[in-house]
Design a protein around this motif. Structure first.
Motif, short mmCIF file in Angstrom:
data_model
loop_
_atom_site.label_atom_id
_atom_site.label_comp_id
_atom_site.label_asym_id
_atom_site.label_seq_id
_atom_site.Cartn_x
_atom_site.Cartn_y
_atom_site.Cartn_z
N GLN A 6 -10.66 -1.84 32.45
CA GLN A 6 -10.50 -1.67 31.19
C GLN A 6 -11.36 -2.65 30.25
O GLN A 6 -11.90 -2.20 29.23
CB GLN A 6 -8.87 -1.66 30.49
CG GLN A 6 -8.44 -1.56 29.01
CD GLN A 6 -7.07 -1.59 28.96
OE1 GLN A 6 -6.42 -0.98 29.48
NE2 GLN A 6 -6.93 -2.14 27.73
N LEU A 7 -11.27 -3.82 30.65
CA LEU A 7 -12.34 -4.73 30.15
C LEU A 7 -13.84 -4.47 30.32
O LEU A 7 -14.52 -4.59 29.35
CB LEU A 7 -12.01 -6.21 30.52
CG LEU A 7 -12.96 -7.23 30.25
CD1 LEU A 7 -12.86 -7.67 28.87
CD2 LEU A 7 -12.55 -8.49 30.97
N TRP A 8 -14.02 -4.20 31.67
CA TRP A 8 -15.61 -3.73 31.77
C TRP A 8 -15.74 -2.58 30.94
O TRP A 8 -17.02 -2.55 30.51
CB TRP A 8 -15.48 -3.40 33.34
CG TRP A 8 -15.00 -4.50 34.46
CD1 TRP A 8 -14.60 -4.22 35.60
CD2 TRP A 8 -14.95 -5.87 34.04
NE1 TRP A 8 -14.22 -5.40 36.13
CE2 TRP A 8 -14.52 -6.47 35.65
CE3 TRP A 8 -15.51 -6.94 33.13
CZ2 TRP A 8 -14.56 -7.70 35.55
CZ3 TRP A 8 -15.17 -8.07 33.48
CH2 TRP A 8 -14.84 -8.58 34.60
N GLN A 9 -14.90 -1.54 30.82
CA GLN A 9 -15.35 -0.52 29.95
C GLN A 9 -15.52 -0.68 28.71
O GLN A 9 -16.50 -0.37 27.98
CB GLN A 9 -14.32 0.68 30.21
CG GLN A 9 -14.68 2.00 29.80
CD GLN A 9 -15.89 2.79 30.31
OE1 GLN A 9 -15.82 2.85 31.71
NE2 GLN A 9 -16.88 2.92 29.44
N TYR A 10 -14.58 -1.78 28.03
CA TYR A 10 -14.76 -2.12 26.56
C TYR A 10 -15.94 -2.87 26.41
O TYR A 10 -16.67 -2.60 25.54
CB TYR A 10 -13.62 -2.98 26.34
CG TYR A 10 -13.48 -3.95 25.30
CD1 TYR A 10 -13.26 -3.46 23.93
CD2 TYR A 10 -14.39 -5.21 25.06
CE1 TYR A 10 -13.50 -3.83 22.89
CE2 TYR A 10 -14.44 -5.92 23.92
CZ TYR A 10 -14.14 -5.22 22.79
OH TYR A 10 -14.30 -6.20 21.46
N ILE A 11 -16.55 -3.53 27.24
CA ILE A 11 -17.68 -4.52 27.21
C ILE A 11 -18.81 -3.53 27.22
O ILE A 11 -19.81 -3.38 26.17
CB ILE A 11 -18.08 -5.32 28.63
CG1 ILE A 11 -16.87 -6.68 28.18
CG2 ILE A 11 -19.37 -5.75 28.30
CD1 ILE A 11 -16.78 -7.55 29.22
N ASP A 13 -18.90 -0.36 26.38
CA ASP A 13 -18.74 0.63 25.19
C ASP A 13 -19.15 -0.14 23.90
O ASP A 13 -19.58 0.57 22.88
CB ASP A 13 -17.46 1.45 25.11
CG ASP A 13 -17.14 2.29 26.22
OD1 ASP A 13 -18.07 2.76 26.90
OD2 ASP A 13 -16.35 2.80 26.37
N ASN A 14 -19.16 -1.42 23.60
CA ASN A 14 -18.82 -2.27 22.55
C ASN A 14 -19.64 -3.23 22.35
O ASN A 14 -20.00 -3.93 21.33
CB ASN A 14 -17.40 -2.73 22.35
CG ASN A 14 -16.36 -1.58 22.06
OD1 ASN A 14 -16.50 -0.79 21.06
ND2 ASN A 14 -15.53 -1.41 23.04
N GLU A 15 -20.68 -3.65 23.42
CA GLU A 15 -21.44 -4.77 23.19
C GLU A 15 -22.72 -4.44 23.88
O GLU A 15 -22.94 -3.47 24.57
CB GLU A 15 -21.08 -6.01 24.30
CG GLU A 15 -19.55 -6.38 23.69
CD GLU A 15 -19.42 -6.92 22.62
OE1 GLU A 15 -20.46 -7.33 21.90
OE2 GLU A 15 -18.32 -7.32 22.07
N LYS A 28 -7.16 -9.50 25.27
CA LYS A 28 -6.65 -8.53 24.49
C LYS A 28 -7.27 -7.13 24.84
O LYS A 28 -6.64 -6.09 25.04
CB LYS A 28 -7.10 -8.74 23.08
CG LYS A 28 -6.95 -7.60 21.91
CD LYS A 28 -7.06 -8.03 20.61
CE LYS A 28 -6.62 -6.82 19.83
NZ LYS A 28 -6.85 -7.23 18.19
N ALA A 29 -8.71 -6.99 25.15
CA ALA A 29 -9.56 -6.00 25.44
C ALA A 29 -9.03 -5.52 27.05
O ALA A 29 -8.91 -4.26 27.42
CB ALA A 29 -11.02 -6.44 25.70
N TYR A 48 -21.45 -1.81 35.22
CA TYR A 48 -21.42 -1.45 33.84
C TYR A 48 -22.49 -2.06 33.15
O TYR A 48 -22.48 -1.92 32.21
CB TYR A 48 -19.95 -2.10 33.30
CG TYR A 48 -18.81 -1.39 33.81
CD1 TYR A 48 -18.27 -0.21 33.27
CD2 TYR A 48 -18.33 -1.68 34.87
CE1 TYR A 48 -16.92 0.37 33.75
CE2 TYR A 48 -17.08 -1.21 35.55
CZ TYR A 48 -16.58 -0.04 34.94
OH TYR A 48 -15.62 0.40 35.56
#
Length: 67
Positions: A6-11, A13-15, A28-29, A48
């Motif tokens: 979930q964290l890797w996907q957040y990074i 998609d968002n950074e 949180k992420a 990722y």
């Protein structure tokens, strides 16, 4: 499947580029508390397009680098 997916996907998609995240933002992420296992799982992040460049225990931040 890693507990940090979930964290890797957040990074992914968002950074972009190099950036820092606080331990609180990571938790949180990720949706879970960061613990020592992060050191073992961090190598998965290359799938990722990023890597962990530096972990600062003093500042409670992690610097990420886009590959």
């Amino acid at each position: 499947m890693s507990k940090y997916n979930q964290l890797w996907q957040y990074i992914k998609d968002n950074e972009s580029g190099d950036f820092d995240l606080s331990f609180d933002a990571i938790e949180k992420a990720a949706g879970l508390p960061i613990d020592h296992s992060f050191l073992r799982y961090k190598k998965e992040l290359s799938n990722y397009g990023f890597e962990v460049e530096k972990i600062s225990l003093k500042n409670k931040t992690v610097k990420f680098h886009q590959l």
